[in-house]
Motif scaffolding. Sequence first.
Motif, PDB file in Angstrom:
ATOM      1  N   LEU A  83       0.858  -1.187   0.000  1.00  4.81           N
ATOM      2  CA  LEU A  83       0.000   0.000   0.000  1.00  4.81           C
ATOM      3  C   LEU A  83       0.894   1.237   0.000  1.00  4.81           C
ATOM      4  N   ALA A  84       0.984   1.912  -1.137  1.00  7.37           N
ATOM      5  CA  ALA A  84       1.875   3.056  -1.291  1.00  7.37           C
ATOM      6  C   ALA A  84       1.273   4.303  -0.647  1.00  7.37           C
ATOM      7  N   GLN A  85       2.127   5.307  -0.461  1.00  8.67           N
ATOM      8  CA  GLN A  85       1.710   6.586   0.096  1.00  8.67           C
ATOM      9  C   GLN A  85       2.099   7.700  -0.864  1.00  8.67           C
ATOM     10  N   SER A  86       1.170   8.666  -1.054  1.00  5.92           N
ATOM     11  CA  SER A  86       1.367   9.741  -2.015  1.00  5.92           C
ATOM     12  C   SER A  86       1.108  11.089  -1.368  1.00  5.92           C
ATOM     13  N   ASP A  87       1.638  12.160  -1.994  1.00  6.03           N
ATOM     14  CA  ASP A  87       1.318  13.509  -1.544  1.00  6.03           C
ATOM     15  C   ASP A  87      -0.115  13.900  -1.920  1.00  6.03           C
ATOM     16  N   THR A  88      -0.732  13.182  -2.843  1.00  8.80           N
ATOM     17  CA  THR A  88      -2.128  13.418  -3.202  1.00  8.80           C
ATOM     18  C   THR A  88      -3.023  12.978  -2.047  1.00  8.80           C
ATOM     19  N   PRO A  89      -4.046  13.760  -1.699  1.00 14.16           N
ATOM     20  CA  PRO A  89      -4.897  13.375  -0.567  1.00 14.16           C
ATOM     21  C   PRO A  89      -5.578  12.025  -0.771  1.00 14.16           C
TER      22      PRO A  89
END
Length: 294
Positions: A83-89
């Motif tokens: 499960l990746a994490q992004s700067d997009t909300p």
Amino acid sequence: MSLLVFGSAVVDVIFRLPQLPRPGETVLGEAGPPLPGGKGANQALAAARDGAAVRFAGCVGADAHGALLRATLQQAGVDTALLAQSDTPTALAAVCVDMAGRNQIAVSAGANMRARQANVPVAAGDTILLQMEVPPEENAALIARARAAGAQVILNLAPAAALPREALSALDLLVVNEHEAGWLGAALGCGAGAAALHAALGVTIAVTLGEAGAECHGAGLALHVPAFPVKVVDTVGAGDAWCGVLAAALDRGAPLPAAMRRANAGAALSCTKAGAGPAMPMAAETDALLAGQA
């Protein structure tokens, strides 16, 4: 046995309303706290609660909503290493539910559009479960890789959206509800029933029919599995419960008719609770309902 869910993770805010709004209408009601949801996360939760070993691949934001989703999945025993994490909300959904349990849902896709399949491992013997709340091209690429690797591939075409015909024809099982079946039949120039869709695509088709149960057509296979009558609180997560429980059963080696009956029971139980993710049933609940209807 290994079940990989590639898909969306969304935080739901549920609005309880006396009736669903018509175009241009404002309806006053009550909103609940943020709840974990999204078709991918819901289906992963449903499968894990049904006893499957589940990995979830997708993307959330670096925010409180993303942390809620990751924690919820981990608490259910889902492996979130992919499960990746992004700067997009993180994706957000407004779910309106009326007194009869019917719903309307608006979704801001957010970080789900950053979900990427390139680093998602697939292997022979895996079961791969996908939906349509991530970029379609990522789904198509993962379907091709999974097929080449010898994995079992299940797509829930929800919400209805276009995929290349070769991707659809590479599936082991395509799951649609009545509305999605109608959309797909129109796109393919055929009827909306499971038999017509199977004839057009050459893959096994399951159509969920709500209180009428589910039907399935495949090579040498034609069946209808009745629903389990329950008192409905809301139907928000029913389709996701159906897909997650079905995938868990198939990954354990259950034959499709038995897996569909178990999926019907899981979907029915999800309708007796509020919300989506929180309503996914435990295996013991599904076992009890099945035993009571034996």
